[in-house]
Each structure stands twice: as C-alpha cells, then as structure tokens.
Write an enzyme that holds these catalytic residues in place. Structure first.
Site, PDB file in Angstrom:
ATOM      1  N   SER A 194      42.192  -8.699 -31.537  1.00 15.58           N
ATOM      2  CA  SER A 194      41.013  -9.448 -32.009  1.00 15.58           C
ATOM      3  C   SER A 194      40.691  -9.026 -33.432  1.00 15.58           C
ATOM      4  O   SER A 194      41.096  -7.932 -33.859  1.00 15.58           O
ATOM      5  CB  SER A 194      39.821  -9.115 -31.099  1.00 15.58           C
ATOM      6  OG  SER A 194      38.638  -9.699 -31.597  1.00 15.58           O
ATOM      7  N   TYR A 245      34.503  -3.037 -26.321  1.00 15.39           N
ATOM      8  CA  TYR A 245      35.458  -4.140 -26.543  1.00 15.39           C
ATOM      9  C   TYR A 245      36.229  -3.891 -27.839  1.00 15.39           C
ATOM     10  O   TYR A 245      37.458  -3.935 -27.877  1.00 15.39           O
ATOM     11  CB  TYR A 245      34.696  -5.466 -26.621  1.00 15.39           C
ATOM     12  CG  TYR A 245      35.576  -6.657 -26.934  1.00 15.39           C
ATOM     13  CD1 TYR A 245      36.463  -7.157 -25.989  1.00 15.39           C
ATOM     14  CD2 TYR A 245      35.516  -7.287 -28.183  1.00 15.39           C
ATOM     15  CE1 TYR A 245      37.281  -8.239 -26.280  1.00 15.39           C
ATOM     16  CE2 TYR A 245      36.321  -8.375 -28.474  1.00 15.39           C
ATOM     17  CZ  TYR A 245      37.208  -8.855 -27.520  1.00 15.39           C
ATOM     18  OH  TYR A 245      38.012  -9.926 -27.810  1.00 15.39           O
TER      19      TYR A 245
END
Ligand code: NAP
Length: 238
Positions: A114, A127
């Site tokens: 990401s 995350y």
C-alpha cells in the site's frame, strides 16, 4: 509477458482489487486459483473466471484487512490480528509456494502492499506497519531469489474504490462499518487491476497505483519528509 495459459493464484479474490485482478486475468486467458474466506463471494467471481490447479507461475498476495482507530485506542489483539493476516499470512503462503518455483527456476511473486507501506497516516498504525513490513521482507527476498529466475513485484495502491474501509478493524476488534468518500472517489478497481497487471507483465520490482496526489506524497516522504509529516498532521482526513 503474456498471461495466456499462466497459472495464477490470487489471495483475497472474493472482492475488491483481488476480484478485479481475477476478472482481468481470466479475460487474458490465465488459469486461476482463487482464495479467500467468503466461499459464496468466491463462487460469484469464479463463475466469471476459470479455475485450474497445477504448479503456480504467479502468486498474487492480495488478501488484507485495514484499521480505523487511533493507536492509543487499539487493543493488542487487533494489532496482532492485522499483522497475522497482512504480514505473516503472506509470508507463510510464500514459504509454501516458493520451493516449487525454486525447483522450476521460474515464478513471480506479486505482493499488494500500500501507499500506507511508505507513509504513516492517522488511524492506520498497525495496518501501515504491516504494509511497511511487507516491503522490507519482499525487498530482501527479491534480491535472494533473483539468480533463481524468480521475480518479486510489490504493488502500492493509493485510494482504490473498494469496501476495505467498511471492513476495517476498529480499536476494540469491531468493524468500522461505514463507506468512505475518500475511497469511493479513488481509482476504480478495474483500472487499478489493469495498471497492476501491466507492471506484473513487465516484471517491475515496484509500482505505485494511484492518482497523482498519493504519488506526490510518496515523493515528499522520500525527499522532503518534514514537509510530508506536517501535511499528514494537518491535511489528511481521519
Ligand atoms: N482499497 C484501497 O484503497 C487499498 C489501498 C492500498 C492497499 N490496498 C490493499 O489491497 C488489498 C485488497 O484490498 P481491497 O481494497 O480489494 O479490499 P477488500 O475488497 O476488502 O478485499 C480484501 C480481500 O482480502 C480477503 N481477506 C480479508 N481477511 C482475510 C483473512 N483473514 N484471510 C484470508 N483472506 C482475507 C477478503 O476475502 P474474505 O473476506 O472473503 O476472506 C477479500 O477478498 C489489501 O491487501 C489492501 O490492504 C487497498
């Protein structure tokens, strides 16, 4: 590289980016192995694609879960669950598939990290940590398996229009449950899938898949980190 006849395993294929990749690869003649937890959703994707078994040419790690909670409000079980799913799950599956790629002296590992694997923003501490961890692990592995004919492509999406936000963990282990405008206005899934597959076909080591804003943020993090940290404090929606 053409995907015609390639055997591709996609994790996290029941929705979002993984399902988009499955549709795109099926259209390009790949043989697919799809995995996720929601069998009913997988069957819907499978109905549009083709499933076959055999030695895996390309393993695409797309399964993942996000977080919407301040670090101070996040219980340890949630921190660990996110690392298990996003990081250790990916590493363990790689450990299982790598020997057959090494034996055949060919294969490609594609890892969906990401932009959060390069930049830390509020409400996503674990995350972001899990996605940074993937970058570290697979940068090392890329160098280790290069001579064995195996390539590693790390994908760093920015905002993509999926429901990942609504399924994200809250600090107490619940689910966030709300759709988010910032994702809804992000890149459409099929466009994202096409950009990813172009990078995979070229065996790119890394690709950032996003609108210009997130790509600029990655550039600022690298060359002007203090400016980026100030922008994150004051401008990133939470
Ligand atoms: N959307 C974005 O803006 C964005 C941005 C950057 C990175 N990403 C990354 O892109 C990947 C795909 O996300 P998405 O946006 O497409 O979201 P999504 O639609 O929620 O897809 C997540 C996928 O992961 C699977 N999954 C979730 N928990 C799992 C578990 N415990 N075990 C096995 N599979 C699990 C889900 O399937 P089941 O629930 O059926 O198991 C689903 O297929 C993720 O790694 C995410 O971090 C997304």
């Amino acid at each position: 590289m053409s995907f015609l006849g390639k055997k591709v395993w996609i994790t996290g294929a029941s929705s979002g980016i993984g399902a988009g990749l499955a549709r795109e690869l099926a259209a390009q003649g790949a043989h697919l192995l799809l995995s996720a937890r929601r069998e009913d959703e997988l069957h819907k994707v499978q109905a549009e694609c083709l499933e076959r078994h055999g030695p895996i040419d390309i393993l695409i790690h797309c399964a993942g879960v996000s977080q919407r909670a301040l670090a101070r409000d996040t219980i340890s079980e949630v921190d660990r669950a996110i690392m298990e799913i996003n990081y250790f799950g990916t590493v363990e599956l790689t450990r299982a598939v790598l020997p057959s790629m090494l034996a055949r002296k060919q294969g490609q590992l594609v890892v969906v990290s990401s932009v959060a694997g390069k930049i830390g923003t509020p409400l996503r501490s674990s995350y972001s940590a899990s996605k940074h961890a993937l970058l570290g692990y697979f940068d090392c592995l890329r160098a280790e398996v290069y001579q064995d004919g195996i390539s590693v492509t790390i994908v760093c999406p920015g905002y993509i229009d999926t429901e990942i936000g609504s399924k994200a963990y809250t600090g107490d282990g619940g689910r966030y449950g709300k759709l988010e405008g910032v994702l809804h206005h992000g890149m459409p899934v099929q466009e994202c899938a096409r950009v990813i597959l172009r990078a995979v076909a070229r065996r790119e080591p890394e690709v950032v898949v996003s609108r210009a804003k997130e790509r600029t943020a990655v550039y600022l993090r690298r060359f002007f980190p203090k400016l980026l940290f100030r922008l994150v404090r004051t401008h990133i929606p939470s």
